[in-house]
Structure formats: C-alpha cells, structure tokens
Design an enzyme around this catalytic site. Structure first.
Site, PDB file in Angstrom:
ATOM      1  CE  LYS A  42      -9.123   0.684   4.457  1.00 15.27           C
ATOM      2  NZ  LYS A  42      -8.559  -0.439   3.694  1.00 15.27           N
ATOM      3  N   GLY A  43     -12.037  -1.395   9.485  1.00 13.93           N
ATOM      4  CA  GLY A  43     -11.784  -1.396  10.915  1.00 13.93           C
ATOM      5  C   GLY A  43     -11.608  -2.792  11.468  1.00 13.93           C
ATOM      6  CG  ASN A 186      -3.747   3.387  -2.005  1.00 13.83           C
ATOM      7  OD1 ASN A 186      -3.988   4.556  -2.334  1.00 13.83           O
ATOM      8  ND2 ASN A 186      -4.670   2.438  -2.059  1.00 13.83           N
ATOM      9  CG  ASP A 248      -9.092 -11.497  -2.219  1.00 13.81           C
ATOM     10  OD1 ASP A 248      -9.030 -10.299  -2.538  1.00 13.81           O
ATOM     11  OD2 ASP A 248     -10.075 -11.990  -1.630  1.00 13.81           O
ATOM     12  CB  ALA A 251      -7.716  -7.944   4.008  1.00 11.55           C
ATOM     13  CB  ALA A 252      -3.010  -6.341   0.709  1.00  9.50           C
ATOM     14  N   GLY A 253      -3.858  -3.981   2.521  1.00 11.24           N
ATOM     15  CA  GLY A 253      -3.538  -2.735   3.203  1.00 11.24           C
ATOM     16  C   GLY A 253      -3.935  -2.762   4.664  1.00 11.24           C
ATOM     17  CG  ASP A 254      -7.924  -3.113   5.775  1.00 12.73           C
ATOM     18  OD1 ASP A 254      -7.689  -1.893   5.798  1.00 12.73           O
ATOM     19  OD2 ASP A 254      -8.926  -3.604   5.230  1.00 12.73           O
ATOM     20  NE  ARG A 289      -2.721 -17.792   4.606  1.00 11.11           N
ATOM     21  CZ  ARG A 289      -2.312 -17.708   5.870  1.00 11.11           C
ATOM     22  NH1 ARG A 289      -2.923 -16.867   6.703  1.00 11.11           N
ATOM     23  NH2 ARG A 289      -1.309 -18.451   6.301  1.00 11.11           N
ATOM     24  CB  SER A 295      -6.652 -13.414   3.748  1.00 12.66           C
ATOM     25  OG  SER A 295      -6.591 -12.023   4.065  1.00 12.66           O
TER      26      SER A 295
END
Length: 305
Positions: A42-43, A186, A248, A251-254, A289, A295
C-alpha cells in the site's frame, strides 16, 4: 501549500498475483490461473501514484535483503521515484502479498509483513527531515501501529496536512484522530473503525460523522463502483464513480489516495472536491489494468479522459 511535496510512509511488498476464473472458497482448488509477480504494497502503490500524478514524492519504507528487494529498487529507478527514504534490513525478507483475482477483478489478499515490521518510530526519527519537509504526509496500516501514531504526531506538530488510509481494516488508537486531516476508509474499514453499520448513505454519514467528533477534519469514504462520499463539518457530498471495464481492483484505493495526496499538496484542502474527482478518474483507469503499481496511470492519461 504550493511546494507540491508528498511524503508517503508505508509498506513495500512483492506481489504474487494469481488470476483465476473465481476466488477459491475454503477447501476448494480453482485451476486455470495466470501467475504474475510485481511491485506492490500500500505504501509503494500510493507513493508511485503520487509521483505519477506529478507531486515531488518521497517514500519512507523498508525492504529486506532478498532477491525481490533488488527487483523492487530497479522498478523504483524505472519509475523515477527516489529511493533515499528506503532502508534495507539485513537477514530479513521483503514483505510479500499473495493475491487471488477473479474474472470480475475482485480480489482477496494474504500478507506477510517481512521488513515492513522494521519501520519503527526510531527509524522514522532518522528520516524525520524527509517527513517534515512535505506539504502532505500519507500513511496506511501495513507498518507497525506505533510508527503510524508517531508519524501522525510529528506531522500534526508541524502543521502538515495528514492523510490516513486506514487499510487493512483495524481499530486505531483514540489519540491518533486529533492528528488526522483527512481519513480515507472504504465502507468496510469505516465499519471497523466505528463499530457502526455502513450499508447505505445514511449509515455511512452517521459513521463518518462519529469520526469527525473524534477530531478528524474530513472523511472521504471510498465506495468502489458507487464512487465516494466526502463528509465534513459543513455537510456531505457524493461523487459518482466513472465507468470502467474492471480487470483488477488491487490498487484502486491506493491510486485514489496517491492522486488525492498529490492534488492536495499542490492546492490544499480548499480544493478537496476537485481532488476527489481527479482521484476517482485515476482509479477508473487503474482498475482497467492488471497489477498494482503497473496499473497506475500518469497524470496526462487522467487529464485526457
């Protein structure tokens, strides 16, 4: 706030991704998968997103001394993300994530912290100059909680804008809330933080308002395909999602948090609504992506939408 400097403090992982027709249930084996490995955590994801969004980004994190750490450093160099905030921990594996992704882009993730556990308050103090020079400090919860609290306290004392993405979901020490400018849970993380239901907009507003009462300046609740909700003392506003062909969601939230940090570093909280709109647009590209860091879109891709 015009320097456009973001410091991200958090985890770096080596992601082992298995793309499957469906997510396994307990005791089930699902075949027909496609295996890919790449940089994640996440970082690292949020630092890469802020960097690609155009912010002058510093990343404070820990890697092991294994083969994957060398691959990760090479990817940082390819991205152009400075590595002076990275510490190598001897005789320690790099953090690793095993990720299952189904045909709809949904995922489930298992983590081992590895070197991320070595990002202690004492190590952060050694890097404090990298923190205090930033306009925005961004944190997540894949590093020790005492380090998260220490970083939040330091940022608050400097009057910096602090974004905390409370993921993976877990409870927070009560004293941290007074230091948080912007909390970005979220729906599930919001429920974990408050112990309140979050099934609909009314419940989300009530739960987010409870966090404001603890001292948080603003809450942005990310809602996936339903967009996001901003809650402040002045009221709430819903921001719709952008349409996307979901491949996928890893990593959407990141991506959202990294773009949010970059925009707020340049323009401040007065422009929070525009920042959320941009972050949603960036996330819509990311979910189309596969992978995590690979992505993430560049700023020109987001503005071209």
């Amino acid at each position: 706030m015009s320097n456009n400097k973001v410091t991200v403090i958090g985890s770096t992982n080596w992601d082992i991704c298995l793309y499957l027709p469906s997510l396994p249930t307990p005791g089930e084996t699902v075949g027909g998968g496609d295996l890919k490995s790449n940089l994640g955590g996440k970082g690292a994801n949020q630092a890469a997103a802020a960097h690609l969004a155009g912010a002058e980004t510093t990343f404070i994190s820990c890697l092991g001394d294994d083969g994957s750490s060398a691959d990760i450093l090479a990817q940082f160099e390819t991205l152009g993300l400075p590595a002076h905030g990275i510490t190598r921990i001897p005789s320690t594996p790099t953090g690793t994530a095993c990720i299952f992704i189904d045909a709809n882009g949904e995922n489930c993730i298992g983590l081992t912290a590895g070197a991320n556990s070595a990002l202690t308050p004492a190590l952060l103090d050694e890097k404090s100059g990298l923190l205090t020079s930033a306009d925005v400090v961004a944190l997540q919860l894949e590093i020790p909680m005492e380090t998260v609290l220490h970083a939040a306290t330091l940022a608050s004392a400097q009057g910096q804008l602090l974004i905390l993405n409370p993921a993976p979901a877990q409870s927070l020490p009560e004293e941290i809330y007074q230091h948080i400018t912007l909390l970005t849970p979220n729906r599930g993380e919001l429920a974990t933080l408050t112990g309140m239901p979050t099934a609909n907009a009314t419940e989300i507003l009530a739960a987010a308002s409870a966090l404001l009462a603890k001292g948080v300046s603003a809450v942005v609740v990310t809602l996936g395909g339903e967009g996001a909700m901003l809650v402040t003392a002045g009221g709430e506003k819903h921001f719709p999602a952008q349409s996307a062909d979901v491949v996928d969601t890893t990593a959407a939230g990141d991506c959202f948090n990294g773009y949010l940090a970059a925009h707020l570093a340049a323009h401040g909280m007065a422009d929070i609504e525009h920042a959320i709109t941009i972050a949603i647009a960036a996330s819509a590209i990311a979910v189309s992506r596969p992978g995590a860091v690979v992505s993430l879109p560049r700023a020109e891709e987001v503005t071209a939408q």
